[in-house]
Design a protein around this motif. Structure first.
Motif, PDB file in Angstrom:
ATOM      1  N   UNK A  24       0.897  -1.088   0.093  1.00 54.17           N
ATOM      2  CA  UNK A  24      -0.083   0.139  -0.106  1.00 54.17           C
ATOM      3  C   UNK A  24       0.851   1.209   0.149  1.00 54.17           C
ATOM      4  N   UNK A  25       1.963   1.196   0.743  1.00 52.20           N
ATOM      5  CA  UNK A  25       2.790   2.581   0.908  1.00 52.20           C
ATOM      6  C   UNK A  25       3.658   2.522  -0.528  1.00 52.20           C
ATOM      7  N   UNK A  26       3.939   1.625  -1.328  1.00 55.40           N
ATOM      8  CA  UNK A  26       4.572   1.678  -2.418  1.00 55.40           C
ATOM      9  C   UNK A  26       3.694   2.254  -3.342  1.00 55.40           C
ATOM     10  N   UNK A  27       2.503   1.739  -3.340  1.00 56.15           N
ATOM     11  CA  UNK A  27       1.300   2.227  -4.527  1.00 56.15           C
ATOM     12  C   UNK A  27       1.144   3.696  -4.018  1.00 56.15           C
ATOM     13  N   UNK A  28       1.020   4.119  -2.787  1.00 54.34           N
ATOM     14  CA  UNK A  28       0.738   5.500  -2.740  1.00 54.34           C
ATOM     15  C   UNK A  28       1.908   6.268  -3.148  1.00 54.34           C
ATOM     16  N   UNK A  29       3.139   6.075  -2.888  1.00 52.14           N
ATOM     17  CA  UNK A  29       4.308   6.779  -3.508  1.00 52.14           C
ATOM     18  C   UNK A  29       4.475   6.888  -4.971  1.00 52.14           C
ATOM     19  N   UNK A  30       3.960   5.815  -5.608  1.00 48.68           N
ATOM     20  CA  UNK A  30       3.786   5.814  -7.178  1.00 48.68           C
ATOM     21  C   UNK A  30       2.648   6.782  -7.586  1.00 48.68           C
ATOM     22  N   UNK A  31       1.453   6.789  -6.868  1.00 53.21           N
ATOM     23  CA  UNK A  31       0.526   7.617  -7.093  1.00 53.21           C
ATOM     24  C   UNK A  31       0.898   9.108  -6.874  1.00 53.21           C
ATOM     25  N   UNK A  32       1.668   9.311  -5.810  1.00 55.07           N
ATOM     26  CA  UNK A  32       2.017  10.816  -5.807  1.00 55.07           C
ATOM     27  C   UNK A  32       3.217  11.160  -6.401  1.00 55.07           C
ATOM     28  N   UNK A  33       3.637  10.298  -7.418  1.00 55.53           N
ATOM     29  CA  UNK A  33       4.588  10.851  -8.680  1.00 55.53           C
ATOM     30  C   UNK A  33       6.057  10.445  -8.014  1.00 55.53           C
ATOM     31  N   UNK A  78      11.524  -0.895  -8.427  1.00 50.83           N
ATOM     32  CA  UNK A  78      12.320  -0.662  -9.634  1.00 50.83           C
ATOM     33  C   UNK A  78      13.563  -0.865  -9.436  1.00 50.83           C
ATOM     34  N   UNK A  79      14.167  -0.837  -8.132  1.00 48.14           N
ATOM     35  CA  UNK A  79      15.515  -0.952  -7.771  1.00 48.14           C
ATOM     36  C   UNK A  79      15.884  -2.149  -7.526  1.00 48.14           C
ATOM     37  N   UNK A  80      14.984  -3.065  -7.439  1.00 46.55           N
ATOM     38  CA  UNK A  80      15.431  -4.355  -7.131  1.00 46.55           C
ATOM     39  C   UNK A  80      16.250  -5.042  -7.973  1.00 46.55           C
ATOM     40  N   UNK A  81      17.071  -6.075  -7.343  1.00 39.87           N
ATOM     41  CA  UNK A  81      17.738  -6.872  -8.312  1.00 39.87           C
ATOM     42  C   UNK A  81      17.018  -7.627  -9.196  1.00 39.87           C
ATOM     43  N   UNK A  82      17.365  -8.140 -10.440  1.00 42.45           N
ATOM     44  CA  UNK A  82      16.628  -9.217 -10.978  1.00 42.45           C
ATOM     45  C   UNK A  82      16.617 -10.290 -10.325  1.00 42.45           C
ATOM     46  N   UNK A  83      17.553 -10.885  -9.714  1.00 45.23           N
ATOM     47  CA  UNK A  83      17.740 -11.940  -8.884  1.00 45.23           C
ATOM     48  C   UNK A  83      16.411 -12.157  -7.632  1.00 45.23           C
ATOM     49  N   UNK A  84      15.848 -11.123  -7.361  1.00 43.28           N
ATOM     50  CA  UNK A  84      15.290 -11.035  -6.211  1.00 43.28           C
ATOM     51  C   UNK A  84      13.814 -11.971  -6.597  1.00 43.28           C
ATOM     52  N   UNK A  85      13.619 -11.899  -7.926  1.00 40.15           N
ATOM     53  CA  UNK A  85      12.550 -12.683  -8.275  1.00 40.15           C
ATOM     54  C   UNK A  85      12.551 -14.252  -8.361  1.00 40.15           C
TER      55      UNK A  85
END
Length: 69
Positions: A8-17, A23-30
């Protein structure tokens, strides 16, 4: 399914621009690095690749003695 507070906090940050921290996660995190696979039949058969596999080859105990005149 319920959303976590972090999502929820991540979505709020994206909504606020602001920048999305996902996006900063390593591709190996998945990747799920905990998975282990069992040996297949082929793996079991090739376990003894370079060992003496055919023990019957030496059971004869015969030998050849070349005699030169």
């Amino acid at each position: 399914m319920a959303k976590s507070n972090a999502k929820k906090q991540r979505e709020k940050l994206v909504r606020e621009g602001k920048r999305n921290p996902e996006n900063g996660r390593s591709p190996f995190a998945q990747f799920d690095l905990r998975t282990q696979r069992t040996k297949t039949k082929k793996d079991h058969l090739h376990r003894t690749k370079h060992k003496n596999r055919d023990s019957r080859q030496w059971e004869n105990d015969s030998f050849c003695l070349p005699i030169f005149f």
